[in-house]
Motif scaffolding. Structure first.
Motif, PDB file in Angstrom:
ATOM      1  N   VAL A  82       0.838  -1.189   0.000  1.00  0.00           N
ATOM      2  CA  VAL A  82       0.000   0.000   0.000  1.00  0.00           C
ATOM      3  C   VAL A  82       0.878   1.245   0.000  1.00  0.00           C
ATOM      4  O   VAL A  82       1.978   1.263   0.553  1.00  0.00           O
ATOM      5  CB  VAL A  82      -0.932  -0.008   1.235  1.00  0.00           C
ATOM      6  CG1 VAL A  82      -0.137   0.063   2.523  1.00  0.00           C
ATOM      7  CG2 VAL A  82      -1.937   1.123   1.176  1.00  0.00           C
ATOM      8  N   HIS A  83       0.388   2.268  -0.661  1.00  0.00           N
ATOM      9  CA  HIS A  83       1.048   3.573  -0.697  1.00  0.00           C
ATOM     10  C   HIS A  83       0.336   4.469   0.307  1.00  0.00           C
ATOM     11  O   HIS A  83      -0.833   4.805   0.139  1.00  0.00           O
ATOM     12  CB  HIS A  83       0.975   4.181  -2.103  1.00  0.00           C
ATOM     13  CG  HIS A  83       1.624   5.529  -2.216  1.00  0.00           C
ATOM     14  ND1 HIS A  83       1.524   6.309  -3.345  1.00  0.00           N
ATOM     15  CD2 HIS A  83       2.389   6.232  -1.333  1.00  0.00           C
ATOM     16  CE1 HIS A  83       2.188   7.438  -3.153  1.00  0.00           C
ATOM     17  NE2 HIS A  83       2.715   7.419  -1.947  1.00  0.00           N
ATOM     18  N   VAL A  84       1.032   4.860   1.374  1.00  0.00           N
ATOM     19  CA  VAL A  84       0.414   5.619   2.446  1.00  0.00           C
ATOM     20  C   VAL A  84       0.871   7.066   2.389  1.00  0.00           C
ATOM     21  O   VAL A  84       2.009   7.378   2.021  1.00  0.00           O
ATOM     22  CB  VAL A  84       0.737   5.009   3.831  1.00  0.00           C
ATOM     23  CG1 VAL A  84       0.207   3.598   3.927  1.00  0.00           C
ATOM     24  CG2 VAL A  84       2.234   5.030   4.111  1.00  0.00           C
ATOM     25  N   LEU A  85      -0.045   7.953   2.759  1.00  0.00           N
ATOM     26  CA  LEU A  85       0.207   9.385   2.864  1.00  0.00           C
ATOM     27  C   LEU A  85      -0.133   9.808   4.282  1.00  0.00           C
ATOM     28  O   LEU A  85      -1.159   9.406   4.822  1.00  0.00           O
ATOM     29  CB  LEU A  85      -0.653  10.169   1.857  1.00  0.00           C
ATOM     30  CG  LEU A  85      -0.668   9.657   0.419  1.00  0.00           C
ATOM     31  CD1 LEU A  85      -1.724  10.381  -0.386  1.00  0.00           C
ATOM     32  CD2 LEU A  85       0.703   9.833  -0.224  1.00  0.00           C
ATOM     33  N   ILE A  86       0.686  10.632   4.889  1.00  0.00           N
ATOM     34  CA  ILE A  86       0.508  10.993   6.289  1.00  0.00           C
ATOM     35  C   ILE A  86       0.569  12.505   6.436  1.00  0.00           C
ATOM     36  O   ILE A  86       1.346  13.177   5.745  1.00  0.00           O
ATOM     37  CB  ILE A  86       1.571  10.306   7.179  1.00  0.00           C
ATOM     38  CG1 ILE A  86       1.336  10.617   8.659  1.00  0.00           C
ATOM     39  CG2 ILE A  86       2.965  10.706   6.756  1.00  0.00           C
ATOM     40  CD1 ILE A  86       2.261   9.857   9.581  1.00  0.00           C
ATOM     41  N   ASP A  87      -0.259  13.025   7.315  1.00  0.00           N
ATOM     42  CA  ASP A  87      -0.260  14.449   7.622  1.00  0.00           C
ATOM     43  C   ASP A  87      -1.031  14.656   8.919  1.00  0.00           C
ATOM     44  O   ASP A  87      -1.696  13.727   9.412  1.00  0.00           O
ATOM     45  CB  ASP A  87      -0.888  15.265   6.488  1.00  0.00           C
ATOM     46  CG  ASP A  87      -0.395  16.718   6.492  1.00  0.00           C
ATOM     47  OD1 ASP A  87       0.335  17.081   7.434  1.00  0.00           O
ATOM     48  OD2 ASP A  87      -0.752  17.483   5.570  1.00  0.00           O
ATOM     49  N   SER A  88      -0.977  15.852   9.465  1.00  0.00           N
ATOM     50  CA  SER A  88      -1.670  16.177  10.707  1.00  0.00           C
ATOM     51  C   SER A  88      -2.355  17.520  10.574  1.00  0.00           C
ATOM     52  O   SER A  88      -1.998  18.342   9.714  1.00  0.00           O
ATOM     53  CB  SER A  88      -0.691  16.193  11.898  1.00  0.00           C
ATOM     54  OG  SER A  88       0.273  17.215  11.717  1.00  0.00           O
ATOM     55  N   THR A  89      -3.327  17.754  11.446  1.00  0.00           N
ATOM     56  CA  THR A  89      -4.069  19.008  11.465  1.00  0.00           C
ATOM     57  C   THR A  89      -4.541  19.276  12.879  1.00  0.00           C
ATOM     58  O   THR A  89      -4.510  18.384  13.740  1.00  0.00           O
ATOM     59  CB  THR A  89      -5.262  18.951  10.502  1.00  0.00           C
ATOM     60  OG1 THR A  89      -5.902  20.235  10.439  1.00  0.00           O
ATOM     61  CG2 THR A  89      -6.280  17.918  10.960  1.00  0.00           C
TER      62      THR A  89
END
Length: 329
Positions: free
Chosen positions: A131-138
């Motif tokens: 799987v290709h995962v993308l990560i970020d926060s807010t």
């Protein structure tokens, strides 16, 4: 990102146009999101009451399924706990089900119960490969008038905000892992708790510069040794000459120094990171920018249900868009 490099001449750059190829199915799915048609499976009916307790303590009346169902409906229709109790009661009455609905006090108390995060298993969610995962926060605001008091009267507010960390599947757009922390938690420190929720191998890990550093690379390598880590190094980053084998970070630094940051972004498909920013915008526009619960445990439950709601809505309506070709005149 490209728009930062082209800020001075943005007004001369034409906006990209996209066309939805499955508009009929997408339009039908969008209408389904607003449908009030509800159905209860026989398994849900049999699991509405809590199972008999075998240990010491009081016998709970409602199962976790009943609590989560009521809280989810209240979250979707933007209802408070008392209104949620009345809404679920009326819906079950219209369906003709004789089920006892949890009262608002029970919903508030059971929402504080800690729950283990749902892991993303490969047997339940089949993939063609890693799987290709993308990560970020807010940031999410905490319920209260703290910000208003500070702006209106200059009062120093004690109310802070929470930080929501999301991991997105780049292919399906589903939120496959999430963690909510205090406002002081660093982004890189939450990589390991997020990856612990994913049992599938990771093919590519894409994040912004806030996750740059050896601890992030080591955590990803321990989870998936063959994963490609796409994180832009800092502007003043330099290659380490004393290393026996050049790391992925060293390759990124060398590529940026040789061809520039823009070409590196195009070669590594770094632009896909915008999908997780879109998911964050979807969360804030549908679920909301502010947490309703006041206790930290209840806020974690609220965030978990919000991510589940977004995945269900995306399953109902998922657009397939392609970029339109611009024909020069």
């Amino acid at each position: 990102m490209p728009f930062k490099h082209n800020a001075c001449r943005r007004h001369r750059i034409g906006k990209m146009k996209f066309k939805v190829t499955n508009w009929r199915e997408y339009d039908t799915g969008l209408r389904r999101r607003g449908s009030l048609t509800l159905w209860v499976t026989p398994e849900a009916l049999s699991s509405w009451q809590a199972p008999k307790r075998t240990t010491r303590g009081g016998q709970p009346r409602y199962s976790d399924l009943a609590i989560e169902t009521a809280l989810t409906l209240g979250l979707v229709f933007d209802l408070r706990l008392r209104q949620t109790e009345g809404f679920v009661t009326s819906v079950l009455k219209l369906i003709g089900l004789d089920l006892v609905v949890p009262d608002h006090t029970t919903l508030s108390r059971r929402a504080n119960k800690p729950r283990a995060p749902n892991k993303r298993h490969s047997d339940r969610f089949p993939q063609k490969g890693p799987v290709h995962v993308l990560i970020d926060s807010t940031g999410l605001q905490v319920y209260g008038a703290g910000q208003w008091l500070e702006e209106k009267h200059g009062v120093k507010s004690r109310r802070g905000w929470r930080k929501l960390h999301l991991v997105l599947d780049a292919d399906s757009g589903d939120i496959i892992a999430h963690v909510m922390t205090e406002q002081g938690a660093g982004d890189a420190s939450q990589v390991e708790p997020l990856l612990d929720q994913i049992d599938m191998p990771i093919g590519q890990f894409t994040a912004d510069g806030a996750y740059d550093g050896d601890p992030t690379y080591d955590t990803i390598t321990n989870h998936s040794p063959d994963a490609a880590v796409i994180i832009p190094p800092r502007a003043n980053a330099v290659e380490r000459k004393d290393a026996d084998l050049p790391s992925q970070r060293a390759h990124h630094i060398a590529a940026i120094n040789a061809d520039g940051r823009m070409k590196w972004q195009a070669a590594t498909s770094y632009g896909k990171r915008s999908l997780v920013e879109t998911a964050i915008g979807r969360y804030k526009s549908i679920i909301g920018r502010r947490l309703r619960a006041r206790a930290f445990a209840a806020q974690q439950t609220e965030v978990a249900l919000g991510c589940s709601v977004l995945n269900r809505m995306l399953a109902c309506a998922r657009p397939k868009s392609v970029r339109c070709k611009i024909v020069a005149v």
